[in-house]
Enzyme design. Structure first.
Site, PDB file in Angstrom:
ATOM      1  CE  LYS A 199       8.613   5.718  14.563  1.00 51.94           C
ATOM      2  NZ  LYS A 199       7.835   4.829  13.693  1.00 51.94           N
ATOM      3  CE1 TYR A 225      10.140   9.028  13.911  1.00 55.11           C
ATOM      4  CE2 TYR A 225      12.127   8.673  15.216  1.00 55.11           C
ATOM      5  CZ  TYR A 225      11.250   8.261  14.219  1.00 55.11           C
ATOM      6  OH  TYR A 225      11.484   7.071  13.550  1.00 55.11           O
ATOM      7  CB  THR A 241      -0.943   0.020   1.225  1.00 56.86           C
ATOM      8  OG1 THR A 241      -0.164   0.194   2.414  1.00 56.86           O
ATOM      9  CG2 THR A 241      -1.775  -1.241   1.329  1.00 56.86           C
ATOM     10  CB  SER A 253       9.405   1.102  17.612  1.00 59.60           C
ATOM     11  OG  SER A 253       9.908   1.996  18.566  1.00 59.60           O
ATOM     12  CB  THR A 277      14.814   4.967   4.474  1.00 63.10           C
ATOM     13  OG1 THR A 277      14.703   5.856   5.601  1.00 63.10           O
ATOM     14  CG2 THR A 277      15.198   3.584   4.964  1.00 63.10           C
ATOM     15  CG  ASP A 317      -3.137   9.424   4.227  1.00 59.95           C
ATOM     16  OD1 ASP A 317      -2.849   9.145   5.417  1.00 59.95           O
ATOM     17  OD2 ASP A 317      -3.032  10.571   3.760  1.00 59.95           O
ATOM     18  CG  ASN A 372       7.446   0.726   6.651  1.00 62.08           C
ATOM     19  OD1 ASN A 372       8.567   0.797   7.141  1.00 62.08           O
ATOM     20  ND2 ASN A 372       7.121   1.355   5.534  1.00 62.08           N
TER      21      ASN A 372
HETATM   22  N1  LIG Z   1      15.387   5.184   8.319  1.00 61.98           N
HETATM   23  C1  LIG Z   1      15.681   5.187   9.584  1.00 61.98           C
HETATM   24  O1  LIG Z   1      16.819   5.457   9.950  1.00 61.98           O
HETATM   25  C2  LIG Z   1      14.650   4.805  10.611  1.00 61.98           C
HETATM   26  C3  LIG Z   1      15.082   4.559  11.916  1.00 61.98           C
HETATM   27  C4  LIG Z   1      14.142   4.176  12.865  1.00 61.98           C
HETATM   28  C5  LIG Z   1      12.814   4.022  12.512  1.00 61.98           C
HETATM   29  N2  LIG Z   1      12.406   4.281  11.235  1.00 61.98           N
HETATM   30  C6  LIG Z   1      10.994   4.082  10.918  1.00 61.98           C
HETATM   31  O2  LIG Z   1      10.865   3.251   9.769  1.00 61.98           O
HETATM   32  C7  LIG Z   1       9.591   3.458   9.179  1.00 61.98           C
HETATM   33  C8  LIG Z   1       9.727   3.565   7.672  1.00 61.98           C
HETATM   34  O3  LIG Z   1      10.448   4.733   7.343  1.00 61.98           O
HETATM   35  P1  LIG Z   1      11.668   4.731   6.335  1.00 61.98           P
HETATM   36  O4  LIG Z   1      12.891   4.892   7.125  1.00 61.98           O
HETATM   37  O5  LIG Z   1      11.575   3.617   5.390  1.00 61.98           O
HETATM   38  O6  LIG Z   1      11.449   6.148   5.600  1.00 61.98           O
HETATM   39  P2  LIG Z   1      10.831   6.539   4.186  1.00 61.98           P
HETATM   40  O7  LIG Z   1      11.687   6.011   3.103  1.00 61.98           O
HETATM   41  O8  LIG Z   1      10.645   8.011   4.266  1.00 61.98           O
HETATM   42  O9  LIG Z   1       9.427   5.792   4.132  1.00 61.98           O
HETATM   43  C9  LIG Z   1       8.316   6.250   4.832  1.00 61.98           C
HETATM   44  C10 LIG Z   1       7.086   5.658   4.191  1.00 61.98           C
HETATM   45  O10 LIG Z   1       5.930   6.072   4.957  1.00 61.98           O
HETATM   46  C11 LIG Z   1       4.963   6.529   4.038  1.00 61.98           C
HETATM   47  N3  LIG Z   1       4.009   7.456   4.639  1.00 61.98           N
HETATM   48  C12 LIG Z   1       4.228   8.673   5.178  1.00 61.98           C
HETATM   49  N4  LIG Z   1       3.064   9.203   5.600  1.00 61.98           N
HETATM   50  C13 LIG Z   1       2.096   8.298   5.312  1.00 61.98           C
HETATM   51  C14 LIG Z   1       0.701   8.252   5.497  1.00 61.98           C
HETATM   52  N5  LIG Z   1       0.013   9.261   6.050  1.00 61.98           N
HETATM   53  N6  LIG Z   1       0.023   7.143   5.099  1.00 61.98           N
HETATM   54  C15 LIG Z   1       0.674   6.102   4.517  1.00 61.98           C
HETATM   55  N7  LIG Z   1       1.994   6.102   4.294  1.00 61.98           N
HETATM   56  C16 LIG Z   1       2.687   7.184   4.689  1.00 61.98           C
HETATM   57  C17 LIG Z   1       5.764   7.172   2.917  1.00 61.98           C
HETATM   58  O11 LIG Z   1       4.941   7.313   1.776  1.00 61.98           O
HETATM   59  P3  LIG Z   1       4.958   8.569   0.771  1.00 61.98           P
HETATM   60  O12 LIG Z   1       5.868   8.175  -0.367  1.00 61.98           O
HETATM   61  O13 LIG Z   1       3.544   8.749   0.356  1.00 61.98           O
HETATM   62  O14 LIG Z   1       5.481   9.759   1.535  1.00 61.98           O
HETATM   63  C18 LIG Z   1       6.857   6.136   2.760  1.00 61.98           C
HETATM   64  O15 LIG Z   1       6.422   5.055   1.989  1.00 61.98           O
HETATM   65  C19 LIG Z   1       9.016   4.699   9.848  1.00 61.98           C
HETATM   66  O16 LIG Z   1       8.045   4.307  10.788  1.00 61.98           O
HETATM   67  C20 LIG Z   1      10.218   5.325  10.538  1.00 61.98           C
HETATM   68  O17 LIG Z   1       9.846   6.085  11.668  1.00 61.98           O
HETATM   69  C21 LIG Z   1      13.305   4.685  10.277  1.00 61.98           C
END
Ligand SMILES: NC(=O)c1ccc[n+]([C@@H]2O[C@H](COP(=O)([O-])OP(=O)(O)OC[C@H]3O[C@@H](n4cnc5c(N)ncnc54)[C@H](OP(=O)(O)O)[C@@H]3O)[C@@H](O)[C@H]2O)c1
Length: 240
Positions: free
Chosen positions: A154, A150, A34, A136, A185, A58, A85
């Protein structure tokens, strides 16, 4: 054994995209990928032999959540793994953060995850099985300046997940928390709003935000490896 069905939020980029790609290569897994904009899921098309569904979602929109669950069950008949996620970030000192913006972050990171989870629990209880994987963060365990809200979101994910795990333990449902540190990411880039401190007393924290912005996509963590790790937890049978 019937094919297992995975439903993942936020599969356009990052962890979600890497996990969706890994699962898409396994024709014996049903994948519901999704995204807010399904055009961003074209990368899945070459793997689709009828086992992949791309749906608009969303996580802040309850009507879309309801429709996704309905469509998943109609197509595949079960929801075996829900991966919550989707998530965003926000950098800014506690005092200078924008209230509406951080409330929206809670809508995505906390309420989106809550509403998704509540929408699948009755199905999983009926199945007497299921896994809920909640993203998380290391930020759900430790706190750094300029990320107070943030962290709040979490830490909420941590507390909610741990309590749900206890409530559903007798129903055959497992809850898994994923707590990544810095991974390559879009999170630190386009997915995180940044407010540089203007109050002189907080000037020292400006560099932390700048460094995170400039370091986006250069973090140590490999999201492809993270996807393999998450999937391995499932296939090793440690969860279900
Ligand atoms: N990367 C890190 O270092 C890190 C560390 C700890 C935790 N995390 C967690 O990992 C998870 C995934 O993030 P990521 O690191 O992969 O970053 P990312 O590449 O920015 O991916 C975030 C995803 O969430 C989607 N999203 C944002 N708002 C949304 C909404 N209202 N409804 C549905 N989808 C939505 C985005 O879609 P769009 O394309 O539409 O914006 C994108 O697909 C998050 O929960 C983040 O907090 C990341």
């Amino acid at each position: 054994m019937a094919n297992k069905t995975w439903l993942i939020t936020g599969t356009s980029t990052g962890f979600g995209r890497n996990l969706a790609t890994l699962l898409a290569k396994k024709p014996n897994i049903n994948l519901v990928a999704t995204a807010r904009n399904v055009d961003k899921l074209a990368y899945l098309d070459k793997f689709n032999q009828g086992q992949i569904k791309k749906l608009t979602l969303d996580v802040t929109k309850p009507a879309e959540i309801e429709e996704v669950v309905k469509q998943t069950l109609k197509s595949f008949g079960s929801i075996d793994v829900l991966v919550n996620n989707a998530g965003i970030g926000y950098f800014g000192t506690f005092e200078e953060s924008n209230r509406d913006a951080v409330k929206y972050m809670f809508d995505v990171n906390v309420w989106g995850l809550v509403d998704m989870t509540r929408s699948v629990l009755a199905t999983m209880r009926k199945q007497k099985s299921g896994v809920i994987v909640n993203f998380s963060s290391i930020g759900g365990l430790f706190s750094f300046p300029t990320l107070s809200f943030y962290h709040g979101s979490k830490y909420a994910v941590e507390g909610i997940s741990e309590a749900i795990a206890k409530e559903v333990a007798n129903s055959g449902i497992k809850v898994m928390l994923v707590e990544p540190s810095g991974f390559r990411t879009d999170w630190a880039g386009r997915s995180s709003e940044k407010v540089l401190p203007e109050i002189k007393d907080y000037e020292q924290f400006k560099q932390f935000i700048v460094a995170n912005t400039e370091g986006a996509h250069h973090e140590a963590g490999d999201p492809e490896a993270a996807a393999v790790f998450v999937h391995k937890q499932r296939t090793l049978g440690s969860l279900n």
